[in-house]
Write an enzyme that holds these catalytic residues in place. Structure first.
Site, PDB file in Angstrom:
ATOM      1  CG  ASP A  28      42.100  48.206  42.647  1.00  0.00           C
ATOM      2  OD1 ASP A  28      43.268  47.678  42.833  1.00  0.00           O
ATOM      3  OD2 ASP A  28      42.008  49.297  43.188  1.00  0.00           O
ATOM      4  CG  HIS A  29      45.159  41.636  40.266  1.00  0.00           C
ATOM      5  ND1 HIS A  29      44.241  40.778  40.628  1.00  0.00           N
ATOM      6  CD2 HIS A  29      46.067  40.939  39.343  1.00  0.00           C
ATOM      7  CE1 HIS A  29      44.803  39.517  40.465  1.00  0.00           C
ATOM      8  NE2 HIS A  29      45.716  39.842  39.425  1.00  0.00           N
TER       9      HIS A  29
END
Ligand code: CAO
Length: 417
Positions: free
Chosen positions: A389-390
């Site tokens: 999850d950036h």
């Protein structure tokens, strides 16, 4: 005739801020068009035009503060314009408003049954509608008004927002619904309903895919030594009723890597502003079953040995396939592993199992020629695919995580001893 349009009676309020100016010099206006919007601490209200005309001079600007009787604009009223153009075929339809005529009240009311249409620029909407749009962050100019005279009402704002949410997009890039196609026009078909699990998976996958900015980092781990160790241990494990595959070794290496990178053993809080770091380490394992994908959870994997983990994965995956998994056995994962190693393929991009912030995809290990000690050697290389999850994890952190995991796998005996 030039007429002064003034701030009408606005009740007990004075020195009120102008939050929107809907007209400019040279604009033709019609009676009840909104000239400016005023905002008090309690409400916002539009000041409508008293009659038709053309704005000659604006006497106020955005941010100014005004009180009852202050002049907003000098307006050449329509009847004057008609008189000034004698060649015009039609006479003015309305008599000029006498100077003493009562100024129209500002329009505070809004929403579905609002009787007073008003406009601001190209948008026809009342203060409450504007406020709702501001709160929801949606653009009124993108909406079609269903109120009287095409004005936008709060129901339009809600409907517009709902469409954006349902299509999972926004910013003018909302996803169009898939067209319904009659496939029988192309040949014979059969309609097979999706299983309950597949429907549930579809919903979750879609939500996770559109709501989490995914990036996948790839690497390969040299598991030649790990495989030798596994082969050595296989018979002993089997005598204890345990089938030893690469997966439990990979899980131990993941646990060790999570200890070094606690931001991967975490969840983003619902407020989107805090990271919840977990002191426990429960690992989700994607299991393929005849009715669809299930993700049972091995609890406290950090306090279990390889054999114990192997036994538990076998039992949980068997339960998943039998349909006897309890809901609690699928809850609480911190990080998930999805292994397609027994099937094949060189890499894939797994979808994060929210609320986890990362997932490790494992593809089939293959013997490859690797350059070691100045010569090419056959090594067993395991493909690793880390989707993260950036919002929570930076690219460098993800690359470091995978490199560390790869090293842990290469030196698995160190972790296990
Ligand atoms: N490379 C090469 N061989 C591998 C391997 C890999 N990465 N992983 C497993 N294998 C081998 C095993 O060693 C075993 O062979 P041997 O019997 O000769 O030792 C064989 O493949 C079968 O393994 P398995 O599937 O029985 O056991 P597992 O521990 O690897 O996997 C489980 C267990 C439950 C993860 C698996 O059965 C499964 O369901 N996988 C599918 C997961 C899935 O659907 N993922 C996609 C989700 S969408 O993102």
């Amino acid at each position: 005739m030039i007429k002064e349009f003034k701030v009408p009676d606005i009740g007990q309020y004075s020195n009120v801020e102008i939050i929107e100016v809907g007209v400019k010099e040279g604009d033709s206006i019609q009676k009840e068009d909104s000239l400016v919007t005023l905002e008090t601490e309690k409400a916002s209200m539009d000041v409508p035009a008293e009659c038709d005309g053309t704005i000659k001079t604006m006497m106020v600007k955005l941010g100014d503060r005004v009180s009852q009787g202050d002049v907003i604009a000098l307006v050449e009223t329509a009847d004057t314009a008609a008189k000034a153009a004698p060649s015009a075929e039609s006479a003015p339809k309305e008599a000029p408003a006498p100077a003493a005529q009562a100024t129209p009240a500002p329009t505070v009311a809004d929403d579905v049954e609002d009787d007073t249409p008003f406009s601001s620029g190209n948008v026809h909407a009342g203060p409450a509608t504007r406020q709702l749009a501001r709160e929801l962050g949606v653009d009124l100019t993108q909406m079609k008004g269903t109120g009287r005279k095409g004005r936008i009402i709060t129901a339009d704002v809600k409907q517009f927002t709902k469409q954006i949410v349902q299509s999972g997009g926004g910013g003018g890039m909302a996803i169009a619904p898939a067209p319904e196609i009659d496939f029988s026009q192309f040949g014979d078909i059969e309609v097979a309903p999706l299983s309950r699990i597949k429907k549930w998976t579809a919903k979750n996958m879609h939500r996770n895919w559109v709501s989490i900015p995914h990036v996948t980092q790839f690497d390969e781990a040299d598991i030649t030594e790990m495989e030798a160790f596994r082969q050595e241990s296989k018979a002993d494990a089997l005598s204890k009723g345990v089938k030893l595959t690469p997966l439990p070794f990979i899980m131990k290496a993941v646990v060790s890597t999570l200890k070094a990178f606690p931001q991967f053993n975490a969840s983003l809080a619902a407020n989107g502003e805090d990271l919840i770091l977990k002191k426990y380490c429960h690992l989700g394992i994607a299991v393929d079953t005849p009715t669809g994908l299930m993700v049972p959870v091995v609890r406290n994997a950090d306090s279990k040995g390889v054999l114990e983990i192997a036994k538990e994965v076998t039992e949980l995956s068997q339960k998943a396939r039998d349909g006897t998994l309890k809901a609690t056995e699928m809850q609480g994962s911190c990080f998930t592993l999805s292994s397609l190693g027994s099937v094949g393929g060189t890499a894939f991009t797994p979808i994060i199992n929210a609320p986890d912030v990362a997932i490790l995809g494992i593809s089939k290990a293959q013997i490859k020629p690797m350059y070691r000690e100045n010569k090419l050697m056959p090594r067993l290389m395991l493909p690793l695919c880390l989707s993260y999850d950036h919002r929570v994890i930076d690219g460098v952190e993800a690359a470091k995580f995978v490199v560390t995991l790869s090293q842990q796998l290469q030196e698995i005996r160190k972790i296990l001893l």
